[in-house]
Design a protein around this motif. Structure first.
Motif: not given
Ligand code: PMV
Length: 316
Positions: A11, A18, A86, A125, A132, A191
């Motif tokens: 995507k 953010h 992406l 993460q 996403d 992030v």
């Protein structure tokens, strides 16, 4: 032996990355670059024929743990560059979740897959939004946290006191060019960088609010097919993301080179390297400009399907 095949698209983010981590609006489109994989039961976990410690990959580990850690042999092939902003890890999580759920006769609804893949991303993460994974699972265009028609609402996702409303959106045919800097950048640390900035600085919260505002204006521009306005907002968003500290010299170079031939340009995804996106009606000129500054351009096709799963090797 029963083998399951799955694929899921990458995507790009038109506006709102953010800021979406803090529940602000965002708009993302699935694109014609996909992650392909297959799974079948085996004596131990294998990736592309080699035995692996599945715990070393947090995305795979999380999803395997939801399937009783029963070992599988995984074949994977990605057409989405890794660390490119992406959505490659989201597409991997979505495709793996779909394949494992099918193998274990669990539900393969897009909503269930989007939710499980988001949990895998969050586990890996240590933060982030479901943008996403929802874009990859659903395909086409999605908006988060916007007031739209109830019938466009896909699903809601909550985590650690934050919640996101995810809706489908119609995006008229527009031409986008992606420029990959060639610099890999992991999403998690970017992030975290924004979180630290925001926690210590009221100004950063104002920037995040402004990105949210711009994204809502962008959605109105999409709805009225106003590419000029949408492009202006994208370039403005790039400036705000730069202030948040997530752009890079390579990204700024590709954005500046593209602006003269476009409606607007900005980094897309986590930033720090990765990719930028350009809205243009002169894609060849933009590709040339990106290439001349050392970037790798490609023209993307949008309006693509989300996750696909099958017990035959016929997945495209
Ligand atoms: O770089 P990508 O493709 O992982 O996109 C990250 C988008 C962020 O908004 C920065 C993070 C998130 O989880 O929404």
């Amino acid at each position: 032996m029963n083998e399951i095949f799955a694929s899921a698209p990458g995507k790009f983010v038109i506006l709102g990355e953010h800021a979406v981590v803090y529940g602000k609006p965002a708009i993302a489109l699935a694109m014609n670059r996909r992650f392909y994989l297959s799974v079948r039961r085996d004596d131990e976990f294998k990736i592309n024929g080699d035995a692996v410690d599945i715990r070393a990959n947090p995305h795979l580990r999380y999803i395997a743990s939801r399937n009783d850690m029963v070992p599988v042999s995984i074949h994977m092939d990605s057409k989405i560059p890794t660390g490119s902003g992406l959505g490659s890890s989201a597409a991997l999580s979505v495709a793996f979740s779909a394949a494992m759920r099918a193998l274990n006769s669990r539900s393969i609804s897009k909503e269930e897959i989007a939710k499980e893949a988001f949990e895998a991303e969050y586990f890996s993460q240590g933060g982030g939004s479901p943008m996403d994974t929802s874009a990859s699972a659903n395909g086409y265009g999605i908006a988060l946290n916007v007031h739209g028609n109830e019938e466009d609402r896909l699903w809601d996702i909550s985590k650690n006191g934050r919640s996101w409303k995810i809706s489908r959106i119609d995006v008229p045919s527009m031409t986008f060019v992606i420029g990959y800097t060639g610099v890999r950048a992991a999403t998690g640390p970017l992030v975290e960088k924004v979180r630290k900035y925001k926690d210590g600085n009221r100004f950063a919260s104002d920037i995040i609010d402004e990105i949210g505002q711009i994204t809502l204006e962008g959605l109105a521009a999409i709805e009225s097919n106003d590419v000029v306005k949408l492009g202006e907002l994208m370039t403005e968003d790039h400036k705000l993301l730069s202030i948040l500290g997530v752009s890079s010299n390579e990204l700024n170079r590709l954005v500046s080179a593209s602006v003269p031939y476009s409606y607007g340009a900005k980094l897309t995804g986590a930033g720090g390297g990765g990719s930028m996106v350009v809205l243009t009606d002169r894609p060849d000129k933009v590709c040339e400009a990106i290439r001349s500054r050392g970037g790798m351009p490609f023209i993307v096709k949008t309006g693509v399907d989300g996750v696909k799963v099958s017990n035959k090797n016929e997945i495209d």
